[in-house]
Write a protein that holds these residues in place. Structure first.
Motif, PDB file in Angstrom:
ATOM      1  N   GLY A 106       0.815  -1.216   0.000  1.00 24.42           N
ATOM      2  CA  GLY A 106       0.000   0.000   0.000  1.00 24.42           C
ATOM      3  C   GLY A 106       0.842   1.257   0.000  1.00 24.42           C
ATOM      4  N   THR A 107       1.840   1.313   0.871  1.00 26.39           N
ATOM      5  CA  THR A 107       2.729   2.476   0.919  1.00 26.39           C
ATOM      6  C   THR A 107       3.504   2.611  -0.377  1.00 26.39           C
ATOM      7  N   SER A 108       3.991   1.495  -0.904  1.00 24.75           N
ATOM      8  CA  SER A 108       4.738   1.508  -2.158  1.00 24.75           C
ATOM      9  C   SER A 108       3.880   2.041  -3.297  1.00 24.75           C
ATOM     10  N   TYR A 109       2.636   1.569  -3.380  1.00 25.46           N
ATOM     11  CA  TYR A 109       1.748   2.017  -4.449  1.00 25.46           C
ATOM     12  C   TYR A 109       1.536   3.525  -4.409  1.00 25.46           C
ATOM     13  N   ARG A 110       1.246   4.036  -3.227  1.00 22.70           N
ATOM     14  CA  ARG A 110       0.971   5.470  -3.117  1.00 22.70           C
ATOM     15  C   ARG A 110       2.189   6.307  -3.513  1.00 22.70           C
TER      16      ARG A 110
END
Length: 289
Positions: free
Chosen positions: A194-198
């Protein structure tokens, strides 16, 4: 000359699920479409109609819904659970590919703050993921599609090859617009997806905005390079950038001077620029990108 069965696969496409998490007063919503593709020892079903190794596509659909009952979480993690399950539970299946698309919803802001169980569909872009699982391991890819970006200036296009059919005029200032389709491959199946995607989405957007562009190809590379420079856990990123052409409207028949202000936004045909930005030590991908 013999005739043989070539590469083949089957599965259930576009299983659309919506999961409401009611564990707290403030509900959460997951809107995900899942497609499953299985391959392995399936020659007999093609050549003799022997179905003993066929897990029905209906069972695949039911598995998606059943797994969602335990929660969806990050779509990459949901895909990992499904891919590992199909390979581990079916002796004839050697490879499972799970593709996922997530439709984001925004919590509605009321006069008293965020509404606890009311949402508005977010139309900015869709989050995507792809997981490939085999007996030897898994590979995880993340992505997004439909991220529409536009620069009103800081873009040129000139010095291109010419032949007898070339009519396009050179320009030192143009509107540059695209709808980004990006897919990136992780080095590991572990991570905070999730953090990577954002952050990848942020980097793609800022690279587009901050690159003075002489071609959409140059912009593509700048976007991919920025992502890889900031995220060592990503092995490669593949970008597909349609050129959303904006043509200056000729208003002279109406006695109006168009001082680079009114454009016709054409939807087709369009240029399509595609490319992969990768690390020189990246391992070959298991997936059908």
């Amino acid at each position: 000359m013999g005739i043989v069965l070539g590469d083949n696969r089957y599965g259930k496409a576009e299983v659309h699920l919506v999961r409401v998490d009611r564990a707290a007063d403030r509900h959460a919503l997951a809107d995900v479409t899942v497609s499953v593709s299985l391959s392995g020892e399936l020659a007999d079903v093609h050549l003799r109609g022997d179905n003993r190794n066929v897990l029905t596509t209906d069972a695949q659909k039911n598995t998606v819904f059943a797994f969602a009952a335990d929660g969806v979480g990050q779509i990459e993690e949901f895909g990992l659970r499904l891919a590992r399950h199909f390979v581990a539970s079916q002796p004839a299946i050697r490879r499972a590919v799970v593709r996922l698309t997530e439709q984001p919803w925004d919590r509605i802001e009321g006069d008293g703050g965020p509404a606890p169980h009311s949402f508005a569909r977010n139309g900015t872009c869709l989050r995507t993921a792809q997981v490939c699982g085999t007996a030897d391991g898994v590979e995880v890819g993340s992505g997004l599609t439909g991220l529409t970006l536009l620069n009103t200036t800081d873009s040129e296009f000139w010095g291109f090859a010419r032949d007898r059919y070339t009519t396009l005029a050179e320009t030192r200032d143009r509107v540059l617009a695209t709808a980004v389709d990006a897919r990136w491959r992780h080095r590991s199946a572990d991570g905070d997806f999730g953090t990577s995607y954002r952050d990848v989405r942020r980097l793609l957007t800022t690279a587009f905005a901050e690159t003075y562009s002489y071609s959409l190809q140059q912009t593509l590379y700048a976007m991919g390079e920025r992502v890889l420079a900031a995220h060592p856990e990503i092995a490669e990123i593949r970008l597909s950038l349609p050129n959303k052409h904006h043509f200056l409207v000729d208003l002279s028949p109406h006695g109006i001077e168009n001082a680079d202000t009114v454009y016709y936004a054409a939807d087709r045909p369009y240029g399509l620029i595609e490319g992969t930005v990768t690390r020189d030590d990246a391992a070959p991908s298991m997936m059908d990108w």
